[in-house]
Design a protein around this motif. Structure first.
Motif, mmCIF file in Angstrom:
data_model
loop_
_atom_site.group_PDB
_atom_site.id
_atom_site.type_symbol
_atom_site.label_atom_id
_atom_site.label_comp_id
_atom_site.label_asym_id
_atom_site.label_seq_id
_atom_site.Cartn_x
_atom_site.Cartn_y
_atom_site.Cartn_z
ATOM 1 N N PHE A 24 1.013 -1.254 -0.012
ATOM 2 C CA PHE A 24 -0.012 -0.153 0.025
ATOM 3 C C PHE A 24 0.919 1.165 0.041
ATOM 4 O O PHE A 24 0.361 2.470 0.324
ATOM 5 N N THR A 27 -0.946 3.828 -2.417
ATOM 6 C CA THR A 27 -2.198 3.860 -2.903
ATOM 7 C C THR A 27 -2.885 5.151 -2.137
ATOM 8 O O THR A 27 -3.994 5.407 -2.244
ATOM 9 N N ARG A 28 -1.932 5.812 -1.332
ATOM 10 C CA ARG A 28 -2.579 7.148 -0.599
ATOM 11 C C ARG A 28 -1.982 8.260 -1.352
ATOM 12 O O ARG A 28 -0.684 8.218 -1.542
ATOM 13 N N PHE A 369 -2.961 -3.624 8.368
ATOM 14 C CA PHE A 369 -3.189 -3.365 7.185
ATOM 15 C C PHE A 369 -4.668 -2.840 6.826
ATOM 16 O O PHE A 369 -5.058 -1.904 6.075
ATOM 17 N N ALA A 370 -5.448 -3.040 7.974
ATOM 18 C CA ALA A 370 -6.911 -2.526 8.031
ATOM 19 C C ALA A 370 -6.480 -0.947 8.152
ATOM 20 O O ALA A 370 -7.038 -0.202 7.687
ATOM 21 N N ARG A 372 -4.003 0.885 7.216
ATOM 22 C CA ARG A 372 -3.419 1.554 6.128
ATOM 23 C C ARG A 372 -4.576 1.670 5.178
ATOM 24 O O ARG A 372 -4.833 2.642 4.407
ATOM 25 N N ILE A 373 -5.434 0.565 4.932
ATOM 26 C CA ILE A 373 -6.626 0.729 3.992
ATOM 27 C C ILE A 373 -7.570 1.838 4.630
ATOM 28 O O ILE A 373 -8.116 2.792 3.605
ATOM 29 N N GLY A 374 -7.809 2.059 5.786
ATOM 30 C CA GLY A 374 -8.510 3.032 6.498
ATOM 31 C C GLY A 374 -8.010 4.433 5.941
ATOM 32 O O GLY A 374 -8.644 5.223 5.744
ATOM 33 N N VAL A 376 -6.184 5.157 3.319
ATOM 34 C CA VAL A 376 -6.435 5.430 1.991
ATOM 35 C C VAL A 376 -7.855 6.010 1.749
ATOM 36 O O VAL A 376 -8.105 6.824 0.823
ATOM 37 N N HIS A 377 -8.897 5.545 2.423
ATOM 38 C CA HIS A 377 -10.159 5.970 2.378
ATOM 39 C C HIS A 377 -10.664 7.166 3.349
ATOM 40 O O HIS A 377 -11.880 7.507 3.331
#
Length: 515
Positions: A24, A27-28, A369-370, A372-374, A376-377
């Motif tokens: 990731f 991705t941001r 990873f959660a 990191r995904i958070g 991004v959004h």
């Protein structure tokens, strides 16, 4: 238990660190202000070819940090392209280097433990603060890597079996020279721990201030400072007065300088940043009073427990300095997570604990990873990628520059949009302006007088009527670019026609409704 049971522990830990470093990574978008500011300076180096004078715009220099981080970002972007992941790559590589150095130092400081070195690397690689900062553009990770490299040199000279300790001390001073180029005098704070350890622990002396190491430091660390100070009158006073003395002794920069600021910032940073190993860290800290009593009373105990004493001094003395200083930020502690990881590994070794169970480690990786995904959004007005998309959608031509009027400049647009970024004042600026780190690049009148093509202007909706009136009164007309974005009006400015009957009065722009 080995985190990946079918692979040797060192291999599985290395693979895990690689995944955590690069997953990731791009991705941001670039987040302002910090990521955008550092990236912007690096982009200016690439655009101008001037790698000596850091600049935030073509009018104003950026002297708050030495250039090593900017050099690393600029070199990465020049090699791999103008992408967010390329700008973050130096931080990811610094994280990997620190993980490797934790393993190398544990081989000397935990020699009695077969799995201790790999555990130290695993602990560092999975601690929340190091793994989180690995995907942030900041000077602190470059600093952490350089300081940890320096401390490794000392560890090999003091605890290793090498017959050439001087070579390791040269490496130590090379690390400190690079750290000095990353953050200036604060980079030398770990020297306090080295000096205290050498004075307090009997045994073979490894003189820290040996001439060959000092020569390396002088040749690597000082030329840039000498060049820019000679070229920029007043810069030495600014470096020492504002960037060192004022940051240490005052709350001028608004960085938690209250009497309780050290507790509010650093205690949560240590407890949360050490997750999921906070328990072992607390158990290690619980036994420190007893160790200190023995070390104070018995010189033989200091010699016997020298590795632990070294790690405690490496952690405690810089932490004490950070607590006393009036400028306090969580990432200031990032260089201290290497000794934290080594202390945790030592504690687990003394408790007879091996590698954590695979399911526990996988659960923690899922949390990382959660997060990191958070990120991004996460909806934020500081995402330069979203700003770049909004500007592209509203502009029918090339965008060479974005000007923010009395608003926080989104410097991340320099990478995300390929445009220069400036922050200007609506009102005339008082003269003379501060030579170093002024709030604004220039004022409205000066920016209008440049008549630059491809400029998009941005101001807050609440300030729009006043901005529009001032621009029109200066002999220009404005064209609003679509609907407001994030509470801001985006517009272009053109010279008003000079012939009678043509001008801004006949082409009055629409004032966007305030949201």
């Amino acid at each position: 238990m080995n985190p990946l049971p079918r692979l040797p522990p060192i291999v599985s830990t290395a693979l895990l660190a690689l995944v955590l470093a690069f997953a990731f990574l791009g991705t941001r978008g670039i987040w302002d202000p910090d990521e955008g500011r550092y990236t912007n300076v690096a982009m200016n180096m690439l655009d101008t070819g001037d790698w000596i004078h850091p600049r935030r715009s073509h009018e104003v220099g950026h002297w708050t940090k030495p250039p090593l981080t900017y050099w690393a970002i600029a070199a990465s972007v020049a090699t791999f392209g103008r992408e967010p992941w390329a700008a973050r790559l130096p931080a990811a590589l610094a994280y990997l280097l620190c993980t490797w150095l934790a393993w190398r130092m544990a081989r000397r400081l935990l020699p009695e433990s077969r799995d201790g070195p790999v555990q130290a690397a695993l602990v560092y690689a999975t601690m929340l603060l190091p793994v989180g900062a690995a995907q942030m553009i900041t000077t602190d990770y470059v600093l952490a890597a350089c300081e940890t490299l320096a401390m490794w040199g000392f560890v090999e000279a003091r605890f290793g079996s090498s017959r050439r300790p001087r070579a390791w001390l040269v490496l130590m001073w090379l690390g400190f020279a690079l750290a000095f180029l990353a953050k200036g005098p604060p980079a030398l704070v770990p020297l306090l721990a080295l000096l205290a350890f050498n004075l307090w622990v009997p045994g073979p002396r490894r003189h820290v201030f040996q001439w060959s190491g000092l020569l390396v430091f002088v040749l690597l660390a000082l030329p840039w400072y000498v060049a820019v100070i000679l070229d920029t009158p007043g810069l030495f006073r600014y470096f020492i007065g504002d960037e060192v003395v004022n940051r240490v002794t005052t709350n001028e920069f608004g960085r938690n300088g209250q009497w309780y600021g050290w507790l509010a910032v650093y205690l949560p940073t240590l407890l949360l940043g050490a997750l999921p190993w906070t328990g072992a860290l607390l158990r290690s800290a619980k036994g420190l009073p007893g160790h200190f009593r023995r070390w104070w009373r018995e010189p033989a105990a200091r010699a016997q427990d020298a590795p632990r004493l070294f790690l405690v001094l490496w952690l405690a003395l810089p932490l004490l300095v950070f607590c006393l200083a009036q400028s306090r930020m969580p990432l200031y502690l990032l260089p201290l997570f290497a000794p934290l990881a080594l202390l945790v590994a030592r504690q687990r070794n003394e408790e007879g604990k091996g590698f954590p169970r695979a399911w526990r480690l996988l659960a923690w990786l899922a949390v990382v990873f959660a997060l990191r995904i958070g990120a991004v959004h996460w909806p934020t007005h500081k995402d330069a990628a979203a700003w770049a998309q909004a500007i592209r959608e509203r502009s029918d031509g090339p965008v060479e520059e974005v000007v923010f009027v009395d608003d926080m400049a989104r410097y991340g647009l320099h990478l995300e949009l390929g445009a220069e970024v400036e922050k200007i004042s609506l009102a005339p600026l008082p003269q003379p302006q501060p030579k170093f780190s002024p709030e604004y690049d220039e004022d409205l009148a000066s920016e209008l007088a440049e008549h630059e093509p491809g400029v998009v202007w941005v101001c807050k909706q609440a300030a729009w009527p006043g901005v529009q009136a001032r621009v029109v009164a200066s002999g220009y007309r404005v064209e609003v670019l679509g609907a407001p974005y994030e509470g801001r009006v985006l517009f272009r400015v053109e010279r008003a026609a000079q012939e009678p009957g043509i001008g801004t009065r006949e082409r009055k722009p629409v004032i966007p409704a305030r949201s």
